[in-house]
Every structure is written in structure tokens, then in C-alpha cells.
Write a protein that holds these residues in place. Structure first.
Motif, PDB file in Angstrom:
ATOM      1  N   ILE A  48     -20.220  34.717  -7.620  1.00 35.75           N
ATOM      2  CA  ILE A  48     -20.558  33.315  -7.841  1.00 35.75           C
ATOM      3  C   ILE A  48     -20.824  32.684  -6.485  1.00 35.75           C
ATOM      4  CG2 ILE A  48     -19.751  31.087  -8.681  1.00 35.75           C
ATOM      5  CD1 ILE A  48     -17.936  32.620 -10.621  1.00 35.75           C
ATOM      6  N   ILE A  49     -22.050  32.222  -6.286  1.00 36.59           N
ATOM      7  CA  ILE A  49     -22.437  31.584  -5.024  1.00 36.59           C
ATOM      8  C   ILE A  49     -22.544  30.085  -5.292  1.00 36.59           C
ATOM      9  CG2 ILE A  49     -24.174  31.453  -3.214  1.00 36.59           C
ATOM     10  CD1 ILE A  49     -24.933  34.354  -3.942  1.00 36.59           C
ATOM     11  N   ASP A  50     -21.600  29.336  -4.771  1.00 39.25           N
ATOM     12  CA  ASP A  50     -21.497  27.908  -5.052  1.00 39.25           C
ATOM     13  C   ASP A  50     -22.217  27.118  -3.958  1.00 39.25           C
ATOM     14  OD1 ASP A  50     -20.803  25.320  -5.667  1.00 39.25           O
ATOM     15  OD2 ASP A  50     -18.669  25.729  -5.929  1.00 39.25           O
ATOM     16  N   ASP A  51     -23.353  26.527  -4.327  1.00 41.47           N
ATOM     17  CA  ASP A  51     -24.160  25.782  -3.356  1.00 41.47           C
ATOM     18  C   ASP A  51     -23.965  24.274  -3.460  1.00 41.47           C
ATOM     19  OD1 ASP A  51     -25.147  28.147  -2.434  1.00 41.47           O
ATOM     20  OD2 ASP A  51     -27.124  27.972  -3.363  1.00 41.47           O
ATOM     21  N   THR A  52     -22.903  23.834  -4.106  1.00 40.33           N
ATOM     22  CA  THR A  52     -22.724  22.393  -4.283  1.00 40.33           C
ATOM     23  C   THR A  52     -22.178  21.708  -3.039  1.00 40.33           C
ATOM     24  OG1 THR A  52     -20.536  22.781  -5.262  1.00 40.33           O
ATOM     25  CG2 THR A  52     -22.410  22.580  -6.783  1.00 40.33           C
ATOM     26  N   ALA A 104     -26.421  25.827  -8.473  1.00 39.87           N
ATOM     27  CA  ALA A 104     -27.481  25.197  -7.688  1.00 39.87           C
ATOM     28  C   ALA A 104     -26.990  23.971  -6.934  1.00 39.87           C
ATOM     29  CB  ALA A 104     -28.637  24.815  -8.608  1.00 39.87           C
ATOM     30  N   ASN A 105     -27.642  23.731  -5.793  1.00 37.01           N
ATOM     31  CA  ASN A 105     -27.341  22.522  -5.027  1.00 37.01           C
ATOM     32  C   ASN A 105     -27.826  21.285  -5.774  1.00 37.01           C
ATOM     33  OD1 ASN A 105     -29.958  21.206  -3.795  1.00 37.01           O
ATOM     34  ND2 ASN A 105     -30.271  23.423  -3.602  1.00 37.01           N
ATOM     35  N   LYS A 106     -27.257  20.171  -5.433  1.00 38.42           N
ATOM     36  CA  LYS A 106     -27.660  18.893  -6.029  1.00 38.42           C
ATOM     37  C   LYS A 106     -28.095  17.922  -4.943  1.00 38.42           C
ATOM     38  CE  LYS A 106     -24.704  19.471 -10.085  1.00 38.42           C
ATOM     39  NZ  LYS A 106     -24.543  20.915  -9.840  1.00 38.42           N
ATOM     40  N   ALA A 107     -28.666  18.491  -3.879  1.00 34.49           N
ATOM     41  CA  ALA A 107     -29.092  17.687  -2.726  1.00 34.49           C
ATOM     42  C   ALA A 107     -30.338  16.877  -3.066  1.00 34.49           C
ATOM     43  CB  ALA A 107     -29.356  18.604  -1.532  1.00 34.49           C
ATOM     44  N   GLU A 108     -30.683  15.980  -2.158  1.00 35.53           N
ATOM     45  CA  GLU A 108     -31.896  15.180  -2.325  1.00 35.53           C
ATOM     46  C   GLU A 108     -33.106  16.103  -2.422  1.00 35.53           C
ATOM     47  OE1 GLU A 108     -34.348  11.644   0.055  1.00 35.53           O
ATOM     48  OE2 GLU A 108     -32.416  12.368   0.805  1.00 35.53           O
ATOM     49  N   SER A 109     -34.058  15.736  -3.268  1.00 33.36           N
ATOM     50  CA  SER A 109     -35.248  16.569  -3.470  1.00 33.36           C
ATOM     51  C   SER A 109     -36.246  16.334  -2.341  1.00 33.36           C
ATOM     52  CB  SER A 109     -35.885  16.253  -4.831  1.00 33.36           C
ATOM     53  OG  SER A 109     -35.015  16.612  -5.880  1.00 33.36           O
ATOM     54  N   LYS A 110     -36.100  17.108  -1.299  1.00 31.66           N
ATOM     55  CA  LYS A 110     -37.041  17.083  -0.186  1.00 31.66           C
ATOM     56  C   LYS A 110     -37.084  18.478   0.424  1.00 31.66           C
ATOM     57  CE  LYS A 110     -33.629  15.219   3.079  1.00 31.66           C
ATOM     58  NZ  LYS A 110     -33.353  14.131   4.053  1.00 31.66           N
ATOM     59  N   TYR A 111     -37.991  18.682   1.382  1.00 34.54           N
ATOM     60  CA  TYR A 111     -38.215  20.037   1.901  1.00 34.54           C
ATOM     61  C   TYR A 111     -37.118  20.467   2.873  1.00 34.54           C
ATOM     62  CZ  TYR A 111     -42.812  20.402  -0.272  1.00 34.54           C
ATOM     63  OH  TYR A 111     -43.844  20.497  -1.182  1.00 34.54           O
ATOM     64  N   THR A 112     -35.908  20.576   2.373  1.00 36.52           N
ATOM     65  CA  THR A 112     -34.791  21.156   3.120  1.00 36.52           C
ATOM     66  C   THR A 112     -34.393  22.432   2.389  1.00 36.52           C
ATOM     67  OG1 THR A 112     -33.354  19.680   1.848  1.00 36.52           O
ATOM     68  CG2 THR A 112     -33.934  18.994   4.094  1.00 36.52           C
ATOM     69  N   TYR A 113     -35.042  23.527   2.755  1.00 32.12           N
ATOM     70  CA  TYR A 113     -34.904  24.775   2.001  1.00 32.12           C
ATOM     71  C   TYR A 113     -33.524  25.410   2.185  1.00 32.12           C
ATOM     72  CZ  TYR A 113     -39.673  25.201   0.312  1.00 32.12           C
ATOM     73  OH  TYR A 113     -40.843  25.020  -0.381  1.00 32.12           O
ATOM     74  N   HIS A 164     -29.818  38.207 -11.008  1.00 31.10           N
ATOM     75  CA  HIS A 164     -29.529  36.893 -10.420  1.00 31.10           C
ATOM     76  C   HIS A 164     -29.784  35.787 -11.431  1.00 31.10           C
ATOM     77  CE1 HIS A 164     -30.595  33.312  -7.765  1.00 31.10           C
ATOM     78  NE2 HIS A 164     -29.288  33.483  -7.670  1.00 31.10           N
ATOM     79  N   TYR A 165     -28.758  34.979 -11.662  1.00 23.18           N
ATOM     80  CA  TYR A 165     -28.833  33.843 -12.575  1.00 23.18           C
ATOM     81  C   TYR A 165     -28.672  32.548 -11.781  1.00 23.18           C
ATOM     82  CZ  TYR A 165     -28.084  37.341 -16.233  1.00 23.18           C
ATOM     83  OH  TYR A 165     -28.200  38.440 -17.056  1.00 23.18           O
ATOM     84  N   VAL A 166     -29.132  31.459 -12.357  1.00 23.45           N
ATOM     85  CA  VAL A 166     -28.986  30.137 -11.741  1.00 23.45           C
ATOM     86  C   VAL A 166     -28.410  29.195 -12.786  1.00 23.45           C
ATOM     87  CG1 VAL A 166     -30.161  28.189 -10.649  1.00 23.45           C
ATOM     88  CG2 VAL A 166     -30.928  30.527 -10.181  1.00 23.45           C
ATOM     89  N   THR A 167     -27.417  28.417 -12.378  1.00 23.90           N
ATOM     90  CA  THR A 167     -26.829  27.427 -13.274  1.00 23.90           C
ATOM     91  C   THR A 167     -26.640  26.124 -12.513  1.00 23.90           C
ATOM     92  OG1 THR A 167     -25.009  27.044 -14.822  1.00 23.90           O
ATOM     93  CG2 THR A 167     -24.439  28.036 -12.712  1.00 23.90           C
ATOM     94  N   GLY A 168     -26.453  25.040 -13.252  1.00 27.48           N
ATOM     95  CA  GLY A 168     -26.112  23.760 -12.630  1.00 27.48           C
ATOM     96  C   GLY A 168     -27.278  22.963 -12.086  1.00 27.48           C
ATOM     97  N   GLU A 169     -28.526  23.335 -12.435  1.00 26.69           N
ATOM     98  CA  GLU A 169     -29.662  22.543 -11.959  1.00 26.69           C
ATOM     99  C   GLU A 169     -29.685  21.199 -12.688  1.00 26.69           C
ATOM    100  OE1 GLU A 169     -33.053  25.643 -10.535  1.00 26.69           O
ATOM    101  OE2 GLU A 169     -32.794  25.428 -12.706  1.00 26.69           O
ATOM    102  N   GLY A 170     -29.739  20.099 -11.920  1.00 28.20           N
ATOM    103  CA  GLY A 170     -29.681  18.766 -12.515  1.00 28.20           C
ATOM    104  C   GLY A 170     -30.958  17.980 -12.299  1.00 28.20           C
ATOM    105  N   ASP A 171     -30.802  16.665 -12.163  1.00 30.47           N
ATOM    106  CA  ASP A 171     -31.956  15.776 -12.037  1.00 30.47           C
ATOM    107  C   ASP A 171     -32.598  15.842 -10.666  1.00 30.47           C
ATOM    108  OD1 ASP A 171     -31.619  14.916 -14.639  1.00 30.47           O
ATOM    109  OD2 ASP A 171     -30.312  13.245 -14.065  1.00 30.47           O
ATOM    110  N   GLN A 172     -31.873  16.309  -9.678  1.00 35.49           N
ATOM    111  CA  GLN A 172     -32.445  16.458  -8.342  1.00 35.49           C
ATOM    112  C   GLN A 172     -31.895  17.719  -7.694  1.00 35.49           C
ATOM    113  OE1 GLN A 172     -31.065  12.910  -6.217  1.00 35.49           O
ATOM    114  NE2 GLN A 172     -29.506  14.138  -5.188  1.00 35.49           N
TER     115      GLN A 172
END
Length: 544
Positions: free
Chosen positions: A124-128, A244-253, A272-280
């Protein structure tokens, strides 16, 4: 006695401590311990008794270095320590099959230099809450160090020899910082990238002509040789889930990934699975990221398309951000075999799964993926026995592009990227394929798409494929609209070019010849050349 001598040798190497992959390894009595010293480096102690056990077993496991595998405790230090020790002793690494390893946001990268068996283990890779978004979780690295060859001041396209000798076959990366190419046009416009090329040479400096030098370099401002490992390295199994991260939607890869920086590597059976993608969310640069290497194969692997977010581009207008699970940059001879993705390849909520720059000899074989893409050029590419989803094939480059025994769900069979000049200097071959325009949206269907005004300097001459061969193509274009004219070979690349009065500042070199054999349509309407008859009036069509 043999074991004693071995231990003495190991201790001799370790008396002053052994720096390895951001780690210091010692061999004192007591127990195996992993800590972090004042400068943030791993401090690993392995007692001689444990050393002997590891050598006799022939591998090490994450639990040997304190990984809990309970899905809650952050195990990245233990995982990185396991690999650091394994690298120093040239031992394989095995994950514990029933473990779930949690990896939090600290900037620790586990360096892989030996065969690694992730097996049935979960990660589990936690990018929050990530401290450094560019820090890979795993990096596959070489024991061999790059170096700077001397005596190369210029290069010619298709040059066969460098006139130098090397200690082993090497991947060569060259740059002329005084020339800009790939000067992007459109909402994500930019000032281009330095002229770049990559190629392989043998010990005698002979260039592998399966991936030749593709540019004239009047000057070489930088040259790097990356020795190619002769022994293969294998990474197998593993079930990875990114929160998934919930950072601001801009080009910060985000690069919280498996970064491959070593040649002669195979990845087999990874998921590889991805979970937790939200509004941004901020975009990702690729969960499997292959860069500065050659002879890499990813097979029997399941990946996930990332949710598409929007931001404001460099031209001040809203743009959808590219975000990837596969990335290939400055890499040669890279193959994806029997790879699929977890989400629907035709679900437009998710960005196309793959992006690449400066690649050569890229292959999809037996894949079902939403996209193949070459941004800043690919030299030679093959897609066979595959299914491509809603974002289809996007490419610019040189050499031969082969598409065979495949099904394409997209607006076009191939999109020659307009933001980089819709250029392909070479040949396009399409054989035994089925083209199904997205969801039956066949109005103005075209096989080959692009756009070229002739008013923008991309840093190179732009070409259409010199020869296009299409054999046994079925176009599933059922359409009841009275306005549907039937499929076109070419889209209208320049609606303003209606007659000879239109002047291109940077002329487009157009296709000379198209060979058609057994092309059929579900609609029953014949294949047309284009809505822009003037632009393509000199193209020779040979039907058999």
C-alpha cells in the motif's frame, strides 16, 4: 572453517562501515537492527550468525530486517534496508507472501540491484501526505556507474562508429543544448527541448543500427555513457495499491513509483491498483517509469489508468493534464507484452495509460491498453495482437511504425500529434486490423489524423509518412446519418490550405504513396482520400 573465513572476509569489509544505497552496514554481534542516523541514512547491523544464515538460505526477506507487513506500520525503512543489504551481498530479495506492506510519505527509496520476488505480497503506497513527490518508492539501479566519454564533438545521422572504445556495451545519451527541438504548439506551448539522442554502442564504439542516430549534431555539449548490465535482473509478482494524492490539480508530477534505471530488466506479473481519487489531484509520471536504459520488458502486468484532472496550461487556457501509469523516457528496446489495465480502456474519465519521450524500438504485443503515445518522438514502434482504447495511438517520430493484428477504438487509427508538428519521417504499415471509431461516432471518420498550419517552427522539418501500406483493414463504421460521407484516409490537416495561394513558412513534406489492399467498411461506403482534396492531390494511391 570455511564459514569462519567467509565471516572474517565480511567483517574485514565492514570494520569501517559499508556505505550502500544511502545506508551504512555493520556486522556486530547482537541482533539484526535497522535504524536511522542523524543525517537520515539507514544504519543496518547484521550479526555474523545472521549473515551465515542468509548466505546459506540464498536470499533475504523484508521480515528479516524488521518489516511488520501488517498493512499499518510504515515498512519503507525495513524494505530499503533489506535491499541495501541484499545489494551488498548480491542476494535476491523475497517478500513475505502473506504480508501487506504499508509505505507512507517519507522520502525513502529502496534501491533494487538484485532479483526481487514480490510474489503474492501486497504493498500500500499512501500518497495522501508525501514529503517529496519526486522520490521513487523503488529504483532499479545498476552497479555500473555512468561516465563521460571524451573526444566526441559532433555526430552525423546514421553514423556507424564513434571512433572510441568502451569497457562494455553502453547506452549513449548525447545533447546539443544550443539547438532546440520539439518546440510545442498549442495550449501547452513551450520553448522546446535541447536536441537529444540515445543509442547503443558495443565495446568498439560501433552503433547498433537497429536504433541508429537520428539527428545531425553539429555540436555535442553533453555526452554520457551508461554501461549496460549483461546479467538480466528480474522483478516478479506483487500487488501494489496507490492511495492517490489529493493535491491541487496542477503540473506537480508525483513519481511515487518503480523507477527502472538499469538495462536488461524484466518485470513479470506485477499488479497496480489506484484508489482514493477525488475531485482534485496532481498528475503522476508513471508507476512503472523506464528511463536511461535499454532492453526492458514488462509482461503479464496489470496497470490502472489515472483519473483526468484539468488545470490552466502555459497558454492561459484550461487543459487536461496527462497522468500516466507507464512512462518511457530516453529508453531503447522497451517491450510491453500481455499487459492490461484494471479500468475500461474506453472510459474517457481516465487519461491514456502510457506516455513516452525520446524512445526507440517500442513494442506492444498482446496488450489491451487505453493508449500508446510518443510525445517527443519515437524511432520505430510496433503494436501487434493488441487492443487500443479511447485515446488510441498518438505518435510522432521516425522509422517504421507497424500496426498489425490489432483492434483500435478511437477517433482515428493513428493521431500524428499536432502539438509537435504531426511528423513521421518514415513508413506506416497497417495489417490485419479492425478500426472501431469510439462508440460508433463515425461522422468525419479518418484513419490518419493530424494538423499542420505551416506557420510554426517545431525545430525540425515536419513529414507525413512517406509510404503508407494498409492491408486487410476492416472499418466498423456503421452509421445511419445521411451526412456521413464514408471514412477518409487523411483528416483535413489544414482547412486553410484550399488552393496554391496558401503559403507555408515551414513546408510540410507530404505522403508520396499509399498502398491499399482489401480495405472494407461496414457502412459500405468507400474509403475517400480526404475532405481536403487540394492538400493531398499529389498522393499516389495504389489499390490492389
Amino acid at each position: 572453517m570455511k564459514h569462519v573465513l567467509l565471516i572474517l572476509c565480511w567483517l574485514g569489509l565492514a570494520l569501517i562501515g559499508q556505505a550502500q544505497n544511502d545506508a551504512v552496514i555493520t556486522f556486530h554481534k547482537g541482533r539484526t537492527q535497522v535504524g536511522v542516523n542523524e543525517d537520515g541514512r539507514l544504519q543496518i547491523n547484521v550479526p555474523p550468525k545472521e549473515m551465515r544464515k542468509f548466505k546459506e538460505t540464498g536470499w533475504v526477506q523484508y521480515s528479516d530486517f524488521g518489516a511488520k507487513g501488517d498493512g499499518k506500520t510504515d515498512d519503507i525503512d525495513a524494505i530499503a534496508a533489506t535491499h541495501a543489504f541484499a545489494n551488498a551481498q548480491k542476494l535476491p530479495v523475497k517478500a513475505d507472501d502473506n504480508a501487506t506492506y504499508y509505505i507512507g510519505g517519507k522520502p525513502r527509496t529502496a534501491i533494487i540491484k538484485t532479483d526481487t520476488y514480490f510474489g503474492k505480497a501486497a504493498f500500500i503506497i499512501d500518497d495522501t501526505n508525501v514529503e517529496r513527490i519526486g522520490a521513487a518508492v523503488f529504483m532499479v539501479s545498476s552497479e555500473k556507474l555512468p561516465f563521460k566519454p571524451e573526444g566526441v564533438s559532433s555526430l552525423r545521422k546514421n553514423q556507424a562508429k564513434l571512433g572510441l572504445t568502451f569497457p562494455s556495451p553502453c547506452l549513449i545519451a548525447v545533447v546539443n543544448a544550443n539547438v532546440k527541438q520539439y518546440i510545442r504548439f498549442g495550449p501547452n506551448q513551450n520553448n522546446g527541448s535541447p536536441q537529444t539522442d540515445i543509442f547503443v554502442v558495443d565495446k568498439n564504439g560501433v552503433v547498433d543500427m537497429n536504433a541508429p542516430i537520428i539527428w545531425d549534431f553539429d555540436e555535442v555539449t553533453s555526452i554520457t555513457a551508461l554501461p549496460i548490465d549483461e546479467a538480466p535482473l528480474k522483478i516478479t509478482g506483487g500487488v501494489f495499491t496507490t492511495i492517490a494524492n489529493k493535491a491541487e490539480s496542477k503540473y506537480t508530477y508525483y513519481s511515487r513509483n518503480i523507477a527502472i534505471r538499469r538495462s536488461n530488466v524484466t518485470v513479470d506479473g506485477l499488479m497496480h491498483y489506484v484508489t482514493g481519487e477525488g475531485d482534485q489531484g496532481a498528475p503522476y509520471s508513471g508507476f512503472i517509469e523506464i528511463k536511461d536504459c535499454s532492453y526492458v520488458t514488462v509482461k503479464n502486468t496489470v496497470l490502472t489508468g489515472r483519473k483526468t484532472y484539468t488545470t490552466i496550461g502555459s497558454a492561459g487556457k484550461p487543459v487536461s493534464m496527462g497522468t500516466y501509469d507507464i512512462a518511457v523516457n530516453r529508453a531503447l528496446n522497451v517491450s510491453f507484452i500481455n499487459c492490461t489495465q484494471t479500468n475500461d480502456i474506453n472510459d474517457t474519465r481516465y487519461w491514456g495509460i502510457m506516455g513516452s519521450n525520446f524512445g526507440k524500438n517500442l513494442l506492444y504485443d498482446g496488450c489491451a491498453l487505453s493508449r500508446f503515445d510518443a510525445h517527443q518522438g519515437v524511432a520505430n514502434a510496433t503494436i501487434r495482437n493488441s487492443t487500443l482504447g479511447h485515446m488510441g495511438i498518438n505518435a510522432i517520430g521516425t522509422g517504421i511504425f507497424i500496426l498489425e493484428n490489432s483492434t483500435i477504438f478511437s477517433r482515428n487509427i493513428i493521431n500524428l500529434r499536432p502539438d509537435y508538428g504531426s511528423t513521421w519521417q518514415g513508413e506506416l504499415i497497417i495489417r490485419n486490423c479492425v478500426f472501431k471509431p469510439i462508440a460508433g461516432k463515425s461522422f468525419n471518420t479518418s484513419l490518419i489524423n493530424g494538423n499542420y498550419s505551416g506557420q510554426h517552427d517545431f525545430g525540425y522539418v515536419c513529414y507525413m509518412p512517406e509510404r503508407i501500406t494498409i492491408e486487410n483493414l476492416k472499418i466498423d463504421d456503421a452509421n445511419d446519418s445521411d451526412d456521413y460521407k464514408g471514412p477518409a484516409l487523411f483528416a483535413d490537416f489544414n482547412p486553410q490550405m484550399k488552393d496554391a495561394s496558401y503559403q507555408e513558412k515551414f513546408p510540410y513534406i507530404k505522403t508520396k504513396e499509399v498502398i491499399l489492399r482489401n480495405t472494407t467498411t461496414t457502412s459500405g461506403k468507400p474509403l475517400r482520400i480526404s475532405d481536403n482534396l487540394f492538400m493531398f492531390k499529389d498522393v499516389r494511391i495504389l489499390e490492389h
